[in-house]
Design an enzyme around this catalytic site. Structure first.
Site, PDB file in Angstrom:
ATOM      1  N   LYS A  24     -28.736   1.124 -49.720  1.00 44.00           N
ATOM      2  CA  LYS A  24     -28.991   1.516 -48.318  1.00 44.00           C
ATOM      3  C   LYS A  24     -29.281   0.324 -47.409  1.00 44.00           C
ATOM      4  CE  LYS A  24     -33.514   3.286 -49.783  1.00 44.00           C
ATOM      5  NZ  LYS A  24     -33.207   3.377 -51.226  1.00 44.00           N
ATOM      6  N   THR A  25     -29.973  -0.693 -47.910  1.00 44.79           N
ATOM      7  CA  THR A  25     -30.229  -1.866 -47.071  1.00 44.79           C
ATOM      8  C   THR A  25     -28.924  -2.564 -46.716  1.00 44.79           C
ATOM      9  OG1 THR A  25     -32.446  -2.224 -47.973  1.00 44.79           O
ATOM     10  CG2 THR A  25     -31.373  -4.117 -46.944  1.00 44.79           C
ATOM     11  N   GLU A  39     -32.473   2.561 -41.900  1.00 48.88           N
ATOM     12  CA  GLU A  39     -32.537   2.750 -43.344  1.00 48.88           C
ATOM     13  C   GLU A  39     -33.509   3.882 -43.649  1.00 48.88           C
ATOM     14  OE1 GLU A  39     -33.816   0.238 -47.313  1.00 48.88           O
ATOM     15  OE2 GLU A  39     -32.939  -0.826 -45.609  1.00 48.88           O
TER      16      GLU A  39
END
Length: 455
Positions: free
Chosen positions: A124-125, A168
């Site tokens: 996700k980052t 995020e």
């Protein structure tokens, strides 16, 4: 989960942050500053984030004392702040409203009508950073909240002036349920944070709740069975991405170009939207790029803008970050701390043209190490050599009776050391020119990488 509402900001001017130097605080500070609030904050450790905040006009106090709250009308604190923190105690005694960081972030996501929340157990980052790189480069002026630093925007977030926000969305202790996604992105759903969720089924249920909050669309990995299960029964418009051609978006004609470079054609329902060059390693990053492209297109980016700006992305901080060389040995660092993340990172490293790959791994939390011990033992030997540090317990007590030696004993040729200086000395002594050493973990193992470089 109950949400705080906008009335908590009504009539307020001065907001104080406890733990203002945290990377998760930085984007929230930027957003509130851009909206005209006066910000103060305290922290115990100096650093780049505090320097940047001071330069932006934040009043920063070193150390945490009740008098730092003078004039504050609202207090924001991070989850890492203990209940007996003197500023938190004082705020409650004074009747000043207090809000946890994830709640404040959730409130801010409701201020944007095109909020893209990027979730998933892994990636996700990187995907949020890729998406931000595209939108920022394309001049769409997004607000951004990223779990790592993106060089293009000079940190982990920014305050934009458009309706677009990239955020995020972390599932740990259900914090992503505070958010207000217009577009919910799910990259994958895997067994992690079992100390909180208990079972994979509970994790899937949380992702189902998260996806169900999307007001405009759900974008999800159509190849991942757990993700598909998480979006079952939801009525929102859905877009899929994945490797298979029956997804809406998928890569084709993948070309490995040596080192960290690769390329692929971005396909949308059989139509070729153009060839994409990537400057980050690993097949997993191709899929992250496809997801980022799909989300960017949803909020108005063009295929040409994606082609132009995705190649500018060269990794987020601590995501296969090459730090330097010593004696012909390349030193890199990565945040991977779950077996699935270690697998894709080590496989990416093995695809590159190094002689040997060294994995220097710091296990994080006793519960994860104990519960996933066999998985770690199976994945880490993808590397040619494995070195372990002591387990970083973080918020836990070692009620499991688990130690790094228990994992080392299951990996042929593995060695372990209590301290980073011992590891650094051993690896620099044993590694050969042409080797890659990659430090792995979500704790402070990056310090060991810098020790190897003599920093």
């Amino acid at each position: 989960m109950t949400h705080i509402d906008d009335t908590i900001l009504a009539g307020k001017h001065h907001i104080h942050f406890i733990g203002v130097g945290g990377s998760g605080m930085f984007p929230i500070v930027q957003i509130l500053l851009s909206q005209g609030y006066a910000i103060s904050g305290s922290d115990n450790n100096p650093g780049e984030t505090l320097d940047a905040e001071q330069a932006m006009g934040v009043t920063v106090y070193m150390g945490q004392r009740p008098e730092n709250l003078k004039g504050a009308e609202l207090v924001v604190y991070s989850a890492a702040i203990m209940e007996d923190n003197p500023e938190l105690v004082a705020a409650r005694q004074m009747g000043v409203p207090v809000v946890e960081r994830s709640e404040m972030l959730g409130l801010l996501t409701r201020h944007y009508s095109d909020c893209i929340c990027v979730s998933g157990t892994h990636g996700k980052t990187t995907t949020t950073a890729m998406l931000t790189q595209i939108l920022y480069g394309a001049g769409l002026d997004p607000t951004a909240v990223i779990g790592g630093k993106l060089p293009a925007i000079g940190g982990s977030g920014r305050a934009g002036s458009s309706s677009i926000m990239t955020c995020e969305a972390c599932e740990f202790v259900d914090t992503f349920l505070h958010l207000a996604p217009d577009y919910a992105v799910i990259l994958n759903v895997d067994a992690d944070h079992l100390d909180y969720f208990g079972t994979l089924e509970n994790i899937i249920k949380s992702f189902h709740k998260f996806a169900g909050m999307a007001t405009k669309a759900i974008l999800y990995n159509g190849d991942d069975p757990n993700t598909c299960k998480a979006v079952e029964g939801l009525d929102q418009p859905k877009t899929t991405f994945g490797w298979r051609e029956d997804n809406d978006f998928y890569p084709a004609n993948i070309v490995q170009k040596g080192g960290v470079k690769c390329g692929f054609d971005l396909m949308c329902r059989g139509e070729n939207l153009g060839h994409i060059e990537l400057n980050v390693p690993g097949r997993h990053n191709i899929l992250n790029a496809v997801a980022a492209a799909a989300a960017a297109l949803a909020v108005g980016a063009t295929p040409a803008q994606i082609q132009e700006h995705l190649p500018q992305f060269r990794g987020a901080h601590r995501r296969f970050e090459v730090l330097g060389q010593v004696n012909g040995v390349t030193i890199a660092d990565d945040y991977a701390h779950h077996p699935a993340e270690l697998k894709v990172t080590l496989e990416a490293a093995k695809e590159m043209d190094f002689n040997r790959v060294w994995a220097v791994f710091q296990p994080f939390t006793y519960s994860r190490t104990a519960l996933l011990l066999e998985d770690f033992a199976k994945i880490l030997p993808i590397a040619d050599r494995v070195v372990l540090s002591a387990i970083m317990g973080a918020r836990e007590v070692n009620t499991y009776g688990i130690y790094a030696k228990d994992l080392a004993d299951k990996i042929p040729g593995c060695v372990w050391f209590e301290t980073f200086p011992e590891i650094a000395r051993y690896v620099i002594q044993e590694a050969q020119p042409g080797d890659l050493v990659i430090t792995l973990g979500c704790g402070d193992v990056y310090k060991c990488a810098h020790m190897m470089l003599g920093e």
